[in-house]
Each structure stands twice: as C-alpha cells, then as structure tokens.
Design a protein around this motif. Structure first.
Motif, short mmCIF file in Angstrom:
data_model
loop_
_atom_site.label_atom_id
_atom_site.label_comp_id
_atom_site.label_asym_id
_atom_site.label_seq_id
_atom_site.Cartn_x
_atom_site.Cartn_y
_atom_site.Cartn_z
N VAL A 156 5.66 -3.53 11.13
CA VAL A 156 5.86 -2.14 11.53
C VAL A 156 5.51 -1.17 10.41
O VAL A 156 4.86 -0.14 10.63
N ARG A 157 5.91 -1.50 9.17
CA ARG A 157 5.81 -0.53 8.09
C ARG A 157 4.57 -0.68 7.21
O ARG A 157 4.23 0.23 6.45
N ALA A 158 3.91 -1.82 7.31
CA ALA A 158 2.76 -2.05 6.43
C ALA A 158 1.46 -2.17 7.23
O ALA A 158 1.48 -2.35 8.44
N GLU A 159 0.35 -2.03 6.52
CA GLU A 159 -0.96 -2.29 7.11
C GLU A 159 -1.31 -3.74 6.78
O GLU A 159 -1.77 -4.06 5.68
N VAL A 160 -1.04 -4.62 7.72
CA VAL A 160 -1.24 -6.06 7.50
C VAL A 160 -2.73 -6.40 7.63
O VAL A 160 -3.34 -6.15 8.67
N GLU A 161 -3.30 -6.95 6.58
CA GLU A 161 -4.73 -7.29 6.56
C GLU A 161 -4.97 -8.73 6.98
O GLU A 161 -5.98 -9.07 7.62
N SER A 162 -4.02 -9.62 6.66
CA SER A 162 -4.14 -11.02 7.08
C SER A 162 -2.76 -11.66 7.13
O SER A 162 -1.85 -11.26 6.40
N GLY B 225 1.58 7.76 1.57
CA GLY B 225 0.44 8.17 0.76
C GLY B 225 0.08 7.22 -0.36
O GLY B 225 -1.08 6.87 -0.54
N GLU B 226 1.05 6.76 -1.13
CA GLU B 226 0.77 5.84 -2.23
C GLU B 226 1.04 4.43 -1.75
O GLU B 226 2.18 4.05 -1.50
N LEU B 227 -0.02 3.66 -1.57
CA LEU B 227 0.11 2.31 -1.05
C LEU B 227 -0.10 1.27 -2.13
O LEU B 227 -0.88 1.47 -3.07
N ILE B 228 0.61 0.18 -1.97
CA ILE B 228 0.49 -0.95 -2.88
C ILE B 228 -0.11 -2.12 -2.09
O ILE B 228 0.40 -2.47 -1.02
N SER B 229 -1.20 -2.69 -2.58
CA SER B 229 -1.76 -3.88 -1.95
C SER B 229 -1.00 -5.10 -2.46
O SER B 229 -0.83 -5.27 -3.68
N CYS B 230 -0.51 -5.92 -1.53
CA CYS B 230 0.34 -7.05 -1.91
C CYS B 230 -0.10 -8.34 -1.22
O CYS B 230 -0.56 -8.31 -0.08
N ASP B 231 0.10 -9.45 -1.92
CA ASP B 231 0.05 -10.78 -1.32
C ASP B 231 1.46 -11.32 -1.36
O ASP B 231 2.10 -11.33 -2.44
N LEU B 232 1.98 -11.73 -0.22
CA LEU B 232 3.37 -12.15 -0.14
C LEU B 232 3.50 -13.53 0.51
O LEU B 232 2.62 -13.94 1.29
N ALA C 18 2.91 -24.38 5.44
CA ALA C 18 4.12 -25.20 5.34
C ALA C 18 5.19 -24.51 4.49
O ALA C 18 6.39 -24.69 4.70
N GLU C 19 4.75 -23.71 3.53
CA GLU C 19 5.70 -23.02 2.63
C GLU C 19 6.33 -21.79 3.27
O GLU C 19 7.42 -21.37 2.90
N GLY C 20 5.60 -21.17 4.19
CA GLY C 20 6.05 -19.92 4.81
C GLY C 20 4.86 -19.12 5.32
O GLY C 20 3.76 -19.65 5.47
N ILE C 21 5.06 -17.83 5.55
CA ILE C 21 4.00 -16.97 6.08
C ILE C 21 3.35 -16.23 4.92
O ILE C 21 4.00 -15.44 4.22
N ARG C 22 2.06 -16.49 4.72
CA ARG C 22 1.32 -15.79 3.68
C ARG C 22 0.73 -14.52 4.29
O ARG C 22 -0.01 -14.58 5.28
N ILE C 23 1.07 -13.37 3.69
CA ILE C 23 0.64 -12.08 4.23
C ILE C 23 -0.01 -11.25 3.14
O ILE C 23 0.51 -11.14 2.02
N SER C 24 -1.17 -10.70 3.48
CA SER C 24 -1.81 -9.70 2.61
C SER C 24 -1.70 -8.37 3.32
O SER C 24 -2.03 -8.25 4.51
N CYS C 25 -1.20 -7.35 2.63
CA CYS C 25 -0.96 -6.07 3.30
C CYS C 25 -1.02 -4.93 2.30
O CYS C 25 -1.08 -5.14 1.09
N ARG C 26 -0.97 -3.73 2.84
CA ARG C 26 -0.84 -2.50 2.05
C ARG C 26 0.44 -1.82 2.52
O ARG C 26 0.63 -1.59 3.71
N ILE C 27 1.31 -1.50 1.58
CA ILE C 27 2.63 -0.99 1.94
C ILE C 27 3.02 0.16 1.01
O ILE C 27 2.62 0.20 -0.16
N ALA C 28 3.79 1.11 1.55
CA ALA C 28 4.25 2.26 0.75
C ALA C 28 5.17 1.80 -0.37
O ALA C 28 5.96 0.87 -0.20
N ARG C 29 5.04 2.47 -1.51
CA ARG C 29 5.85 2.08 -2.67
C ARG C 29 7.34 2.08 -2.35
O ARG C 29 8.07 1.19 -2.80
#
Length: 433
Positions: free
Chosen positions: A393-399, A371-378, A404-415
């Motif tokens: 599996v656990r987050a709503e991945v938006e992008s 229910g309470e989601l946090i939008s994150c850039d990781l 070269a540094e790693g995998i950049r992910i924007s998502c919404r995930i439960a606290r």
C-alpha cells in the motif's frame, strides 16, 4: 447565496460594538447578517457603536440602547442579535429593557449547528455545547424563551402551544454527564477505526479551512476525478456550515498511490470555544492526519484573516505541526481561468468548481507525502504478513520474490515509513522523485 429556511422568517436587528481599531468590523457585521439569514432571520436594521470598552451591564451605552429599542419598535423586530458574546448579566438586563428575544453570535452559531447536525454524534456534540452555554445563562434564557414564538433546536420551545421546557442546573449537569459518557464511547470507537486505518497503510489527508471556502466542493471534485463512485459525494452547498460531520473517502490518483481524504466542519471567526471542545473528537481527525489541505477562498477580501483564524483553530486542536498545502480556491474569480493553476511554493491557486489545478494538487500531495523516497531491498519473514501488506500500500514495489527464507522485495518507500520495516532492510539507497 445563503440558503434561508422559509418555514419561519423572523425580523431581527443586528448590533455590534467597535472597540479600538478593527479594520474588519464591517465585514464581521456582514458575516453576522449571513449567519442570521442561515438561522431563518431577516435583518431589518443594523446598529453599531464605538466604545473604549463594552458596557458591563448592557454591552452598549444607555443612549444607544434607547435608540435600539426605538429601531426595533419601528421595524417591528422581535429579536436583536449581538456581534459579541454576552455575559449572563448583559443578557438578563438587555432582555428586561428590550422585552424581546436577545441572542449573541455564539447562540446564533449553536442554533445553526443544531439545525445542520445529522448524525447522532454531531447532535450530541451540539447539545453538549448548548448545555454548556446555557448553564450560566438560565435566568436570561428563560426570559427569552417566554418571548419566543418558536425557534429550531432541542433546547427551545417549538410553538406557542407547546409547553415550555424548564431546565434547572441539576437536570442540565445530569444530561451533560450522560452525553460525556456516550461521546467517550464514540471516541473509543473512533480510535479503533484509526488504528485499523493506520494498519491499512493509507495516508490520511484532511481538508481544513474557513466555512464556505469550498472544502466539500474540492472533495467532490477529487471523488469525480479519482474516487470512482459518485454516490460517495458529500453535501455541497454555498452556505455557512453546510458540513458538520466528518466524511472520509478513498482517492485513487492516476499517477500516484491512493490516500484517504477527510472533510469536516469549517471554522469561523469567534467559533464558540464550547463548540470546539464539544467537537474535539471529530476535529481530532485533522490532528491525526499526515497532511492538511488548508482551503481558502482567495477571492474573499478577508481571506488573509480567514487563514489566520484557521491556523489558530488548528493550533487549538493540536494540529499545528502537521505539514500543510495551502489551497487558494476560487482563484478563477480573480485570475484568468486559462492561467490556472498557479503554483508558488506550498500554495496552489486553483478552482475546485472548474477542476483547474486538481491534477497538480494531487502531484503536490504525493510530493509532500512521498517526496523523498528510499530505494530498498528487503527480506520480509512470512510470519509478518502485515509488513508485506504495508509495503503493497505505502511503497512502490518494483519486484517481489518468494524464497525459502522469506519474501524478497525491492521497492521505493518514503523516509517516514522506514520505521515500520527498518529491521528487514538488506540494502537502501536514497533518491528523489
């Protein structure tokens, strides 16, 4: 209707003592009759007595005991089933006086479990509980066995021509030791399975509730609506303790993330403590869940009491602090079906049989889990592929962008899931679903 084993129907008289005020006494006597039917007995009479306390030696008073003996002779009953657990002296004395098979509710439930156990683990758990029950009652139970024409279960003789099995305390304790070791090995394997499941990132939702409340019906409805494979359905019958083994299925709601749904043994008033202890490893599945669906037959006039029994049992197995959704099942029996579902706070009045409310229940599950989601850039390093899988599996991945540094992910995930990936967060913003 309760399913009756027609292979052998034996006549039994039911006996209960009412001490103090007990508004549910008659209902508990009716439940005892249902249990006796499930165990292959037919009730030919009921005898009750009001006392300030149970008689230490015979459970009921001497006058009522004579009345019970006459009733059994009149009805040609060979068994008497008592509502409450009998002490070893009571069992011995009653067997001597009545010259009949004497069993109590605990013994009755054990026999049903023996009949219904299918997997090797469930059979071992029931056998362990049976041996615990037998230890202090050997003398009385041997008297009972000599008067039986055969009952179900590994601890009883199975016919007049079959040699009666003599079990002494040393043999029982040795067998219990063997069972303990084997059950500990199974529990170790279960813990490994839980760790593997936890790494998959799927939330675990467990069904809990009074026996015959409709838990298996709800699971099968979820499988039909969101599970896909009809062959994964579980046993579903209108009978007490239809399910003893834990079944876990993956549920894929159309509008929400997947979760695991687990169904296990139902609870009952005065569920034998030895059974709860023996099934602790199975019931611990509930204690490790992220959310509990407390299923109740709200059409039953005793449903409030059944809910309290379930709460107390959950407390006993260490599951009291887990979030709960109260599923008030079979609501189509008391409300206009067209008005369902009815949602009030953490309760949903619905019908697993008709499917009314299943979609809304999934919405409630998703809200409680995420229910309470946090939008994150990781920024996830390539070496931590498990974190990437966890987010899938656990987050709503938006992008997702591979750099070269790693995998950049924007998502919404439960606290509550932030702990796993907190070190990789570059930016976060709190919001509500």
């Amino acid at each position: 209707m309760i399913e009756i084993d027609t292979k052998e129907i034996r006549k039994a008289v039911l006996c209960g003592v009412l001490t103090g005020k007990d508004a549910g006494f008659e209902k508990r006597m009716d439940e005892l009759e249902e249990l006796s039917k499930a165990c292959g007995y037919t009730c030919v009479g009921k005898l009750t007595q009001r006392l300030t306390a149970y008689e230490n030696s015979t459970y009921i008073g001497s006058g009522k005991l004579s009345e019970l003996s006459e009733l059994m002779e009149q009805e040609e009953a060979d068994t008497v089933i008592f509502l409450n657990a009998l002490t070893p002296p009571q069992l011995i004395n009653l067997t001597d006086v009545l010259a009949a098979e004497v069993i109590d509710k605990t013994d009755l439930i054990l026999r049903i479990f023996e009949e219904r156990a299918k997997t090797s683990e469930a059979k071992m758990q029931v056998e362990y509980a049976r041996l615990q029950y037998m230890l202090p009652r050997l003398r009385g139970l041997r008297k009972n066995l000599s008067r039986q024409g055969g009952t179900g279960g590994s601890m009883s003789n199975k016919g007049s021509g079959e040699k009666q099995i003599e079990l002494d305390r040393r043999v029982i304790e040795k067998r219990m030791s063997e069972l303990r070791k084997r059950l500990e090995q199974i529990e170790s394997g279960r813990l490994t399975q839980r760790k593997r499941r936890a790494s998959s990132g799927l939330s675990l939702v467990s069904l809990a509730g009074y026996t015959n409340a409709g838990k298996s019906t709800l699971m099968n409805r979820m499988i039909s609506e969101f599970g896909g494979d009809e062959q994964k359905k579980v046993l579903e019958k209108d009978m007490l303790f239809a399910t003893l083994d834990t079944s876990t299925r993956r549920i894929s709601p159309r509008a929400h993330r997947d979760f695991l749904l687990s169904d296990t043994v139902g609870f009952i008033d005065d569920l034998p403590h030895d059974l709860v202890k023996a099934f602790r490893s199975t019931l611990s599945e509930i204690a490790s869940s992220d959310l509990i669906l407390h299923v109740t037959d709200c059409s039953d006039e005793e449903h409030m009491h059944h809910m309290e029994v379930t709460r107390e049992t959950l407390k006993e197995i260490g599951a009291a602090g887990i979030p709960v959704i109260y599923v008030m099942n079979k609501a189509d029996r008391i409300y206009d079906p067209e008005s369902l579902p009815i949602i009030s706070g953490d309760r949903i009045f619905m019908s697993a049989k008709t499917g009314a409310g299943v979609e809304e229940l999934c919405n409630m599950i998703a809200d409680r889990l995420y229910g309470e989601l946090i939008s994150c850039d990781l920024l996830i390093p390539y070496k931590d592929s498990e974190a990437d899988h966890f987010l899938s599996v656990r987050a709503e991945v938006e992008s997702r962008e591979y750099t070269a540094e790693g995998i950049r992910i924007s998502c919404r995930i439960a606290r509550r899931d932030l702990r796993r990936i907190k070190e990789y967060i570059r930016l976060e913003r709190q919001e509500k679903t």
